[in-house]
Every structure is written in structure tokens, then in C-alpha cells.
Design an enzyme around this catalytic site. Structure first.
Site, PDB file in Angstrom:
ATOM      1  N   LYS A  11       3.487   8.859  -2.974  1.00  0.00           N
ATOM      2  CA  LYS A  11       4.384   9.491  -2.007  1.00  0.00           C
ATOM      3  C   LYS A  11       5.744   9.807  -2.643  1.00  0.00           C
ATOM      4  O   LYS A  11       6.027   9.365  -3.762  1.00  0.00           O
ATOM      5  CB  LYS A  11       4.553   8.562  -0.805  1.00  0.00           C
ATOM      6  CG  LYS A  11       3.258   8.345  -0.028  1.00  0.00           C
ATOM      7  CD  LYS A  11       3.491   7.369   1.116  1.00  0.00           C
ATOM      8  CE  LYS A  11       2.241   7.121   1.929  1.00  0.00           C
ATOM      9  NZ  LYS A  11       2.495   6.156   3.022  1.00  0.00           N
ATOM     10  N   TYR A  51      -2.757  13.668   8.583  1.00  0.00           N
ATOM     11  CA  TYR A  51      -2.417  12.571   9.498  1.00  0.00           C
ATOM     12  C   TYR A  51      -2.697  12.955  10.952  1.00  0.00           C
ATOM     13  O   TYR A  51      -1.945  12.587  11.854  1.00  0.00           O
ATOM     14  CB  TYR A  51      -0.943  12.189   9.336  1.00  0.00           C
ATOM     15  CG  TYR A  51      -0.623  11.518   8.024  1.00  0.00           C
ATOM     16  CD1 TYR A  51      -1.094  10.244   7.731  1.00  0.00           C
ATOM     17  CD2 TYR A  51       0.172  12.157   7.077  1.00  0.00           C
ATOM     18  CE1 TYR A  51      -0.793   9.619   6.532  1.00  0.00           C
ATOM     19  CE2 TYR A  51       0.486  11.536   5.871  1.00  0.00           C
ATOM     20  CZ  TYR A  51      -0.002  10.269   5.605  1.00  0.00           C
ATOM     21  OH  TYR A  51       0.308   9.657   4.415  1.00  0.00           O
ATOM     22  N   PHE A  59       6.432   7.909  15.778  1.00  0.00           N
ATOM     23  CA  PHE A  59       6.950   7.822  14.413  1.00  0.00           C
ATOM     24  C   PHE A  59       6.619   9.047  13.563  1.00  0.00           C
ATOM     25  O   PHE A  59       7.148   9.207  12.469  1.00  0.00           O
ATOM     26  CB  PHE A  59       6.428   6.562  13.706  1.00  0.00           C
ATOM     27  CG  PHE A  59       4.928   6.537  13.505  1.00  0.00           C
ATOM     28  CD1 PHE A  59       4.326   7.204  12.444  1.00  0.00           C
ATOM     29  CD2 PHE A  59       4.120   5.830  14.384  1.00  0.00           C
ATOM     30  CE1 PHE A  59       2.952   7.176  12.260  1.00  0.00           C
ATOM     31  CE2 PHE A  59       2.740   5.793  14.210  1.00  0.00           C
ATOM     32  CZ  PHE A  59       2.157   6.470  13.143  1.00  0.00           C
ATOM     33  N   ARG A  87      -7.977   0.481  -2.280  1.00  0.00           N
ATOM     34  CA  ARG A  87      -7.122  -0.139  -1.254  1.00  0.00           C
ATOM     35  C   ARG A  87      -6.636  -1.517  -1.711  1.00  0.00           C
ATOM     36  O   ARG A  87      -5.506  -1.904  -1.436  1.00  0.00           O
ATOM     37  CB  ARG A  87      -7.876  -0.260   0.071  1.00  0.00           C
ATOM     38  CG  ARG A  87      -8.396   1.043   0.632  1.00  0.00           C
ATOM     39  CD  ARG A  87      -7.418   1.836   1.390  1.00  0.00           C
ATOM     40  NE  ARG A  87      -6.951   1.148   2.571  1.00  0.00           N
ATOM     41  CZ  ARG A  87      -6.029   1.630   3.382  1.00  0.00           C
ATOM     42  NH1 ARG A  87      -5.491   2.798   3.135  1.00  0.00           N
ATOM     43  NH2 ARG A  87      -5.640   0.958   4.435  1.00  0.00           N
ATOM     44  N   THR A  93      -0.850  -2.048   3.787  1.00  0.00           N
ATOM     45  CA  THR A  93       0.009  -0.931   4.181  1.00  0.00           C
ATOM     46  C   THR A  93       1.460  -1.379   4.325  1.00  0.00           C
ATOM     47  O   THR A  93       2.379  -0.688   3.894  1.00  0.00           O
ATOM     48  CB  THR A  93      -0.497  -0.312   5.501  1.00  0.00           C
ATOM     49  OG1 THR A  93      -1.853   0.111   5.305  1.00  0.00           O
ATOM     50  CG2 THR A  93       0.338   0.877   5.916  1.00  0.00           C
ATOM     51  N   ARG A 104       1.898  -2.018  -3.933  1.00  0.00           N
ATOM     52  CA  ARG A 104       2.917  -2.199  -2.893  1.00  0.00           C
ATOM     53  C   ARG A 104       3.591  -3.561  -3.000  1.00  0.00           C
ATOM     54  O   ARG A 104       4.781  -3.691  -2.715  1.00  0.00           O
ATOM     55  CB  ARG A 104       2.300  -1.995  -1.516  1.00  0.00           C
ATOM     56  CG  ARG A 104       1.905  -0.541  -1.270  1.00  0.00           C
ATOM     57  CD  ARG A 104       1.253  -0.382   0.077  1.00  0.00           C
ATOM     58  NE  ARG A 104       0.880   0.994   0.349  1.00  0.00           N
ATOM     59  CZ  ARG A 104      -0.261   1.347   0.913  1.00  0.00           C
ATOM     60  NH1 ARG A 104      -1.154   0.434   1.272  1.00  0.00           N
ATOM     61  NH2 ARG A 104      -0.524   2.619   1.141  1.00  0.00           N
ATOM     62  N   ASN A 114       6.309   2.986   1.444  1.00  0.00           N
ATOM     63  CA  ASN A 114       5.308   2.111   0.828  1.00  0.00           C
ATOM     64  C   ASN A 114       4.614   2.725  -0.387  1.00  0.00           C
ATOM     65  O   ASN A 114       3.536   2.317  -0.773  1.00  0.00           O
ATOM     66  CB  ASN A 114       4.303   1.599   1.863  1.00  0.00           C
ATOM     67  CG  ASN A 114       3.432   2.683   2.448  1.00  0.00           C
ATOM     68  OD1 ASN A 114       3.535   3.853   2.099  1.00  0.00           O
ATOM     69  ND2 ASN A 114       2.552   2.286   3.350  1.00  0.00           N
ATOM     70  N   HIS A 117      -0.515   6.303  -0.778  1.00  0.00           N
ATOM     71  CA  HIS A 117      -1.538   6.404   0.267  1.00  0.00           C
ATOM     72  C   HIS A 117      -2.892   6.295  -0.407  1.00  0.00           C
ATOM     73  O   HIS A 117      -3.093   6.837  -1.499  1.00  0.00           O
ATOM     74  CB  HIS A 117      -1.451   7.758   0.985  1.00  0.00           C
ATOM     75  CG  HIS A 117      -2.686   8.069   1.772  1.00  0.00           C
ATOM     76  ND1 HIS A 117      -2.875   7.611   3.057  1.00  0.00           N
ATOM     77  CD2 HIS A 117      -3.817   8.746   1.438  1.00  0.00           C
ATOM     78  CE1 HIS A 117      -4.065   8.011   3.480  1.00  0.00           C
ATOM     79  NE2 HIS A 117      -4.656   8.697   2.518  1.00  0.00           N
ATOM     80  N   GLU A 128      -9.999  13.976   2.999  1.00  0.00           N
ATOM     81  CA  GLU A 128      -8.692  14.114   2.356  1.00  0.00           C
ATOM     82  C   GLU A 128      -8.790  14.887   1.042  1.00  0.00           C
ATOM     83  O   GLU A 128      -7.938  15.735   0.749  1.00  0.00           O
ATOM     84  CB  GLU A 128      -8.076  12.730   2.144  1.00  0.00           C
ATOM     85  CG  GLU A 128      -7.712  12.068   3.464  1.00  0.00           C
ATOM     86  CD  GLU A 128      -7.343  10.599   3.348  1.00  0.00           C
ATOM     87  OE1 GLU A 128      -7.409  10.025   2.231  1.00  0.00           O
ATOM     88  OE2 GLU A 128      -6.984  10.009   4.387  1.00  0.00           O
TER      89      GLU A 128
END
Length: 151
Positions: A11, A51, A59, A87, A93, A104, A114, A117, A128
Site C-alpha cells: 500500500k 473493496y 470508513f 496471509r 490485519t 505488519r 498496515n 494487502h 483481485e
């Protein structure tokens, strides 16, 4: 050896903080094969598709502003159980719930920043990947070290 694929995005905060090489190396060191990579500033439309389940949530506008604030490194990785293991490599997350040694856990403190993704299922990964990459942007190639990674 599985040819499962996952989508991992670094990100804007990860890009701006110069974490690209450290994040990529976690996946390469684990033995996963990079088959797609590009630096892109996503459009609002792309992010609304990506998303889609969050578009109506309170948010979302703030997240949209953040995700369009700078470039994202979009990647596709291939290998055995890469969605689940990706993951694990990323960590929870919420970075405060992430173990040290995860991306993270090592590089983030705030859920809104964070760093990365990762697809949460094989189905999400395919959706995706199809959103972020054209078929011709993904490269099928032989990773010569496979015999050193898989039996």
C-alpha cells in the site's frame, strides 16, 4: 507443487516508507515465485471494485483517499498454499495483533496504515488478480530452485 496464486499489494505507506524490497524478499525467501508486478496509482473505480464489500461502510471514504494518495506495488505470487501462507507472512490485519517476524508485526502500528494487502481466499485472489492485471502482464516461467524447495 501447486500453482496457486495470490494477490499481494504494498500500500502507499509501504511504498512511501521504502519497504518494497524488504516485503518482496519475505515472499522470495520463503520460496514463492513472483509472476506479476507493477507500480500503479489506482483509480477510485478500481478500488471500489476491489473493496466492493466495504463501499457502503463509514470508513470507506477515508480508506479510498489513503489508497489513492500514492502508488501501490501490485504483485502476484505463485506457489504451494500461497494464499494462506501469504496471509501468515503479512500478519494480522491489525498490526497490533501481528506477531514479530510478520510484515505488519515488524513494520506497522496502525490498522489504517498496515502496509500491505493480501488475498484472503483462492477465490478472492483470482478476482483481485483479474482486477489488477491483464493476462499478458502475468509471466509463466520456471523457477530453477524448485527442486530445492519442494520434494
Amino acid at each position: 507443487m501447486s500453482d496457486e496464486r495470490t494477490f499481494i499489494a504494498i500500500k502507499p505507506d509501504g511504498v512511501q516508507r521504502g519497504l518494497i524490497s524488504q516485503i518482496l524478499s519475505r515472499f522470495e525467501s520463503r520460496g514463492y515465485k513472483l509472476v506479476g508486478i507493477k507500480l500503479v496509482t489506482p483509480t477510485e473505480n478500481l478500488l471500489k471494485q476491489h473493496y466492493a464489500e466495504h463501499v457502503e461502510k463509514p470508513f470507506f471514504p477515508k480508506m479510498l483517499a489513503y489508497m489513492t494518495s500514492g502508488p501501490i506495488l501490485a504483485t502476484v505470487w505463485e506457489g504451494k498454499d500461497v494464499v494462506k501462507q501469504g496471509r501468515v507472512i503479512l500478519g494480522a490485519t491489525n498490526p497490533l495483533n501481528s506477531a514479530p517476524g510478520t510484515i505488519r508485526g515488524d513494520f506497522a502500528l496502525d490498522m489504517g496504515r498496515n502496509v500491505c494487502h493480501g488475498s484472503d481466499s483462492v477465490e478472492s485472489a483470482q478476482r483481485e488478480i483479474d482486477l489488477w492485471f491483464k493476462k499478458e502482464e502475468l509471466v509463466d516461467w520456471k523457477l530453477n530452485q524448485l527442486s530445492w524447495i519442494y520434494e
